[in-house]
Design an enzyme around this catalytic site. Structure first.
Site, PDB file in Angstrom:
ATOM      1  N   THR A  45       0.664  -1.386  -0.076  1.00  0.00           N
ATOM      2  CA  THR A  45      -0.002  -0.020  -0.206  1.00  0.00           C
ATOM      3  C   THR A  45       0.836   1.237  -0.123  1.00  0.00           C
ATOM      4  OG1 THR A  45      -1.649  -1.103   1.144  1.00  0.00           O
ATOM      5  CG2 THR A  45      -1.736   1.171   1.175  1.00  0.00           C
ATOM      6  N   TYR A 108     -12.372  -4.557  -3.603  1.00  0.00           N
ATOM      7  CA  TYR A 108     -13.462  -4.236  -4.339  1.00  0.00           C
ATOM      8  C   TYR A 108     -14.417  -5.238  -4.558  1.00  0.00           C
ATOM      9  CZ  TYR A 108     -16.116  -1.889  -7.931  1.00  0.00           C
ATOM     10  OH  TYR A 108     -17.429  -1.366  -8.635  1.00  0.00           O
ATOM     11  N   TYR A 134      -2.427 -10.514   4.123  1.00  0.00           N
ATOM     12  CA  TYR A 134      -2.704  -9.263   4.513  1.00  0.00           C
ATOM     13  C   TYR A 134      -3.884  -8.711   4.667  1.00  0.00           C
ATOM     14  CZ  TYR A 134      -1.687  -4.061   4.033  1.00  0.00           C
ATOM     15  OH  TYR A 134      -1.913  -2.282   4.236  1.00  0.00           O
ATOM     16  N   ARG A 139      -9.429  -0.889   3.559  1.00  0.00           N
ATOM     17  CA  ARG A 139      -9.132  -0.821   2.262  1.00  0.00           C
ATOM     18  C   ARG A 139      -9.738  -1.896   1.266  1.00  0.00           C
ATOM     19  NH1 ARG A 139      -4.895   2.617   0.557  1.00  0.00           N
ATOM     20  NH2 ARG A 139      -3.892   3.845   2.155  1.00  0.00           N
ATOM     21  N   LYS A 163       0.074 -10.334   8.259  1.00  0.00           N
ATOM     22  CA  LYS A 163      -0.133  -9.033   8.459  1.00  0.00           C
ATOM     23  C   LYS A 163      -1.431  -8.529   8.989  1.00  0.00           C
ATOM     24  CE  LYS A 163       0.849  -4.308   6.596  1.00  0.00           C
ATOM     25  NZ  LYS A 163       1.361  -3.479   5.676  1.00  0.00           N
ATOM     26  N   ILE A 205       4.901  -4.440  10.213  1.00  0.00           N
ATOM     27  CA  ILE A 205       5.354  -4.063   9.000  1.00  0.00           C
ATOM     28  C   ILE A 205       5.040  -2.578   8.998  1.00  0.00           C
ATOM     29  CG2 ILE A 205       4.969  -4.075   6.453  1.00  0.00           C
ATOM     30  CD1 ILE A 205       4.386  -7.051   6.697  1.00  0.00           C
TER      31      ILE A 205
END
Length: 300
Positions: A45, A108, A134, A139, A163, A205
């Site tokens: 990202t 999405y 992740y 997001r 993550k 991270i």
């Protein structure tokens, strides 16, 4: 391979011609390694990966491996909302010599838990390198539920870490408590990294370590080693900067700060752009100035 400590989610620097600035990238990687980070994470990202072409994505990963020269592990972001694309990106990264791949939740299209399971299993089965999932609902619009994660870990050999950027400490603690020995939980939020390590997590991270790798290393490793007094002192010191890094969408603030300190140009790929609030930008840079002043004076 153990996934512990501080991993920097690298920015991707651009030139004034809107191409990747590989000279700046090399210098940033040297700065990171000189300041004791435990690993590098390109094309996440923070690296503006959604705006990189496939050719750029492949080359940024390959150049990061080249610049790192086997001194620290490279964990490449190769996730996608299209399973076939994530497989291609992951296989290319494996061929380039990465130490692991980072696979974000498909975004999405909002798959079900069954869809998430099938997606991640297909990608993991397509490569031999370790896979780090992740989880970032904010997001991607979908949460990787703990039951799904545990099933994936049980059914694949190379899903070895997660993550966790859900921001849900209850969920993160549940993952830590229920995962098997040898599975690693890395925090995806700088401001929660100390609490996650206290609960048994293995590291972070980090966005903030782009600019302050040595101090983030001290924070994370103090916590891992049980020196919570030192870790809490550093966490308090970092707190205004952690908040400032999200004055606007990541990586806008961190890249603005990196440009201010000469590590890159203040150039973004649309639809990301320079900070819209001059007041917030001034506040961010004032925080950066105070922090570097503290470091120079030996006050932290």
């Amino acid at each position: 391979m153990r996934f512990e400590g501080l991993y920097t989610a690298l920015i991707t620097p651009f030139t004034e011609y809107n191409t990747v600035d590989y000279s700046a990238l090399e210098n940033i990687i040297e700065y990171q390694i000189e300041n004791n980070i435990d690993g590098l994470v390109p094309c996440g990202t923070t690296g503006e990966s959604p705006t990189l072409s496939h050719e750029e994505h492949d080359r940024v990963i390959a150049q990061t491996i080249k610049f790192a020269r086997n001194r620290v592990p490279v964990i490449a972001g190769t996730g996608s909302n299209a399973t076939n694309e994530a497989i291609r990106l992951s296989q290319h990264a494996e061929d380039a010599g990465v130490d692991a791949v980072l696979l974000v939740n498909p975004y999405y299209n909002k798959p079900t838990q069954k869809g998430l399971y099938l997606h991640f299993k297909a990608v993991a089965d397509s490569v031999k390198v370790p896979c780090i999932l992740y989880n970032i609902k904010g997001r991607t619009g979908v949460n990787l539920e703990t039951e799904t994660l545990l099933r994936l870990v049980s059914d694949t050999k190379n899903i070895v870490a997660v993550k966790e950027a859900s921001g849900d400490l209850i969920q993160i603690e549940d993952v830590i408590n229920r995962s098997k020995d040898g599975f690693f939980v890395l925090c995806g939020d700088d401001n929660l990294s100390l609490e996650v390590i206290k609960k048994g997590g293995h590291g972070v991270i980090s966005v903030a370590s782009n600019l302050f790798p040595q101090k983030m290393h001290e924070l994370v490793h103090s916590a891992i080693n049980g020196d919570f007094k030192k870790a809490e002192e550093l966490d308090d010191w970092f707190s205004p900067f952690f908040k400032a890094c999200f004055f606007e969408t990541n990586p806008i603030p961190i890249k603005t700060a990196m440009a201010y300190k000469g590590h890159c140009k203040e150039i973004f790929r649309l639809p990301l752009c320079s900070m819209q609030s001059a007041e917030k930008k001034n506040e961010l840079l004032n925080i950066v100035d105070r922090m570097f002043s503290d470091i120079e004076k030996g006050e932290i």
